[in-house]
Design a protein around this motif. Structure first.
Motif, mmCIF file in Angstrom:
data_model
loop_
_atom_site.group_PDB
_atom_site.id
_atom_site.type_symbol
_atom_site.label_atom_id
_atom_site.label_comp_id
_atom_site.label_asym_id
_atom_site.label_seq_id
_atom_site.Cartn_x
_atom_site.Cartn_y
_atom_site.Cartn_z
ATOM 1 N N THR A 103 -10.655 1.900 3.526
ATOM 2 C CA THR A 103 -11.520 1.052 4.357
ATOM 3 C C THR A 103 -12.256 1.819 5.450
ATOM 4 O O THR A 103 -13.039 1.217 6.186
ATOM 5 C CB THR A 103 -10.693 -0.066 5.019
ATOM 6 O OG1 THR A 103 -9.659 0.519 5.815
ATOM 7 C CG2 THR A 103 -10.104 -0.998 3.989
ATOM 8 N N TYR A 104 -12.041 3.120 5.554
ATOM 9 C CA TYR A 104 -12.652 3.859 6.660
ATOM 10 C C TYR A 104 -14.177 3.840 6.660
ATOM 11 O O TYR A 104 -14.776 3.764 7.737
ATOM 12 C CB TYR A 104 -12.139 5.301 6.732
ATOM 13 C CG TYR A 104 -12.528 5.934 8.039
ATOM 14 C CD1 TYR A 104 -11.881 5.576 9.212
ATOM 15 C CD2 TYR A 104 -13.579 6.835 8.123
ATOM 16 C CE1 TYR A 104 -12.257 6.111 10.426
ATOM 17 C CE2 TYR A 104 -13.961 7.373 9.332
ATOM 18 C CZ TYR A 104 -13.297 7.009 10.481
ATOM 19 O OH TYR A 104 -13.675 7.522 11.690
ATOM 20 N N PRO A 105 -14.855 3.905 5.513
ATOM 21 C CA PRO A 105 -16.321 3.805 5.584
ATOM 22 C C PRO A 105 -16.796 2.525 6.280
ATOM 23 O O PRO A 105 -17.773 2.552 7.036
ATOM 24 C CB PRO A 105 -16.748 3.842 4.116
ATOM 25 C CG PRO A 105 -15.686 4.660 3.460
ATOM 26 C CD PRO A 105 -14.414 4.258 4.159
ATOM 27 N N LEU A 154 -11.931 10.462 10.479
ATOM 28 C CA LEU A 154 -10.817 9.886 9.718
ATOM 29 C C LEU A 154 -9.469 10.415 10.200
ATOM 30 O O LEU A 154 -8.501 9.660 10.299
ATOM 31 C CB LEU A 154 -11.002 10.175 8.225
ATOM 32 C CG LEU A 154 -9.897 9.689 7.287
ATOM 33 C CD1 LEU A 154 -9.794 8.168 7.330
ATOM 34 C CD2 LEU A 154 -10.154 10.157 5.869
ATOM 35 N N GLN A 155 -9.413 11.707 10.542
ATOM 36 C CA GLN A 155 -8.139 12.292 10.990
ATOM 37 C C GLN A 155 -7.626 11.586 12.242
ATOM 38 O O GLN A 155 -6.436 11.269 12.349
ATOM 39 C CB GLN A 155 -8.291 13.796 11.281
ATOM 40 C CG GLN A 155 -8.708 14.617 10.099
ATOM 41 C CD GLN A 155 -10.228 14.729 9.964
ATOM 42 O OE1 GLN A 155 -10.992 14.003 10.586
ATOM 43 N NE2 GLN A 155 -10.667 15.640 9.111
ATOM 44 N N LYS A 160 -3.879 7.796 14.731
ATOM 45 C CA LYS A 160 -3.718 6.622 15.591
ATOM 46 C C LYS A 160 -2.900 5.523 14.919
ATOM 47 O O LYS A 160 -2.095 4.861 15.562
ATOM 48 C CB LYS A 160 -5.101 6.082 15.969
ATOM 49 C CG LYS A 160 -5.078 4.899 16.907
ATOM 50 C CD LYS A 160 -6.486 4.487 17.269
ATOM 51 C CE LYS A 160 -6.910 3.344 16.402
ATOM 52 N NZ LYS A 160 -8.175 2.745 16.781
ATOM 53 N N THR A 161 -3.088 5.337 13.632
ATOM 54 C CA THR A 161 -2.492 4.169 12.977
ATOM 55 C C THR A 161 -1.271 4.447 12.115
ATOM 56 O O THR A 161 -0.430 3.570 11.956
ATOM 57 C CB THR A 161 -3.543 3.471 12.094
ATOM 58 O OG1 THR A 161 -4.017 4.387 11.111
ATOM 59 C CG2 THR A 161 -4.694 2.956 12.916
ATOM 60 N N VAL A 162 -1.174 5.647 11.565
ATOM 61 C CA VAL A 162 -0.128 5.903 10.573
ATOM 62 C C VAL A 162 1.271 5.857 11.177
ATOM 63 O O VAL A 162 2.177 5.235 10.605
ATOM 64 C CB VAL A 162 -0.382 7.251 9.854
ATOM 65 C CG1 VAL A 162 0.830 7.709 9.089
ATOM 66 C CG2 VAL A 162 -1.557 7.107 8.912
ATOM 67 N N LEU A 163 1.469 6.473 12.305
ATOM 68 C CA LEU A 163 2.808 6.515 12.894
ATOM 69 C C LEU A 163 3.318 5.115 13.224
ATOM 70 O O LEU A 163 4.450 4.758 12.879
ATOM 71 C CB LEU A 163 2.815 7.394 14.144
ATOM 72 C CG LEU A 163 4.176 7.560 14.813
ATOM 73 C CD1 LEU A 163 5.152 8.253 13.872
ATOM 74 C CD2 LEU A 163 4.035 8.337 16.104
#
Length: 200
Positions: A103-105, A154-155, A160-163
């Motif tokens: 969904t990043y785009p 994206l990085q 920010k969200t993965v952890l």
């Protein structure tokens, strides 16, 4: 008109502080078109699929992992019912990465639209109208940065969200396992007490 459109989000936030919702809606729709009033709604609705993708990927990976563990442990007679904390954490990370990359785009387009509106406020010069739409933002990113432009930043988004998502899914798995254990213990306690009461 473009300056008014840029201030639309601020006006919509102020709706709650004014006298009545009906009067504010009437005011908003008298100054703006329906399309301008709901500008950005489409991309926000599109981004609601992010958690759906995340949980779907997590559940699919979890089922595969549990089936694999179950097939390995057939000889021992034990069957794993839930994931370990580490496995849940890793699967949570992987599932959030997949959802974010997918969904990043759309996230990038939303940020581009918001940046165009804030730049317009500072410079007082309206930008071309095309950049304030999803298709306009996509075209602008493609024209300026190419395909990789859709994944710029994206990085940082993943960090920010993965952890937090991985921790959330790990805790969810542990709570789920604990809840089932407590339910079975409570059921057993009730059955034992019922038998004792009948025998007494």
């Amino acid at each position: 008109m473009d300056k008014q459109r840029a201030n639309l989000s601020r006006r919509l936030q102020l709706i709650l502080t004014r006298a009545t919702k009906t009067a504010n809606c009437t005011l908003t729709f008298s100054e703006f078109t329906w399309r301008e009033a709901f500008d950005g709604l489409g991309i926000s609705l599109l981004l609601t699929i992010n958690p759906s993708i995340q949980y779907t990927v997590f559940d699919q990976l979890k089922q595969r992992l549990l089936k694999e563990k179950q097939s390995r442990s057939r000889g021992t007679g034990s069957s794993p019912e839930s994931l370990s904390a580490f496995s849940a954490f890793v699967l949570g990370e992987v599932s959030k990465c997949v959802a974010t990359c997918t969904t990043y785009p759309a996230i990038r387009c939303k940020v581009t639209i918001q940046a165009a509106e804030s730049d317009e406020d500072e410079t007082k010069e309206p930008r071309p109208k095309a950049e304030k739409t999803i298709s306009g933002a996509m075209y602008a990113i493609w024209r300026r940065e190419g395909l990789l432009g859709f994944f710029k930043g994206l990085q940082a988004q993943i960090l920010k969200t993965v952890l937090s998502s991985a921790l959330l899914l790990m805790v969810k798995e542990k709570i789920t396992k604990s809840t089932w254990v407590l339910m079975f213990a409570l059921q057993r306690y009730i059955l034992v007490n019922r038998v004792k009461l009948k025998n007494a």
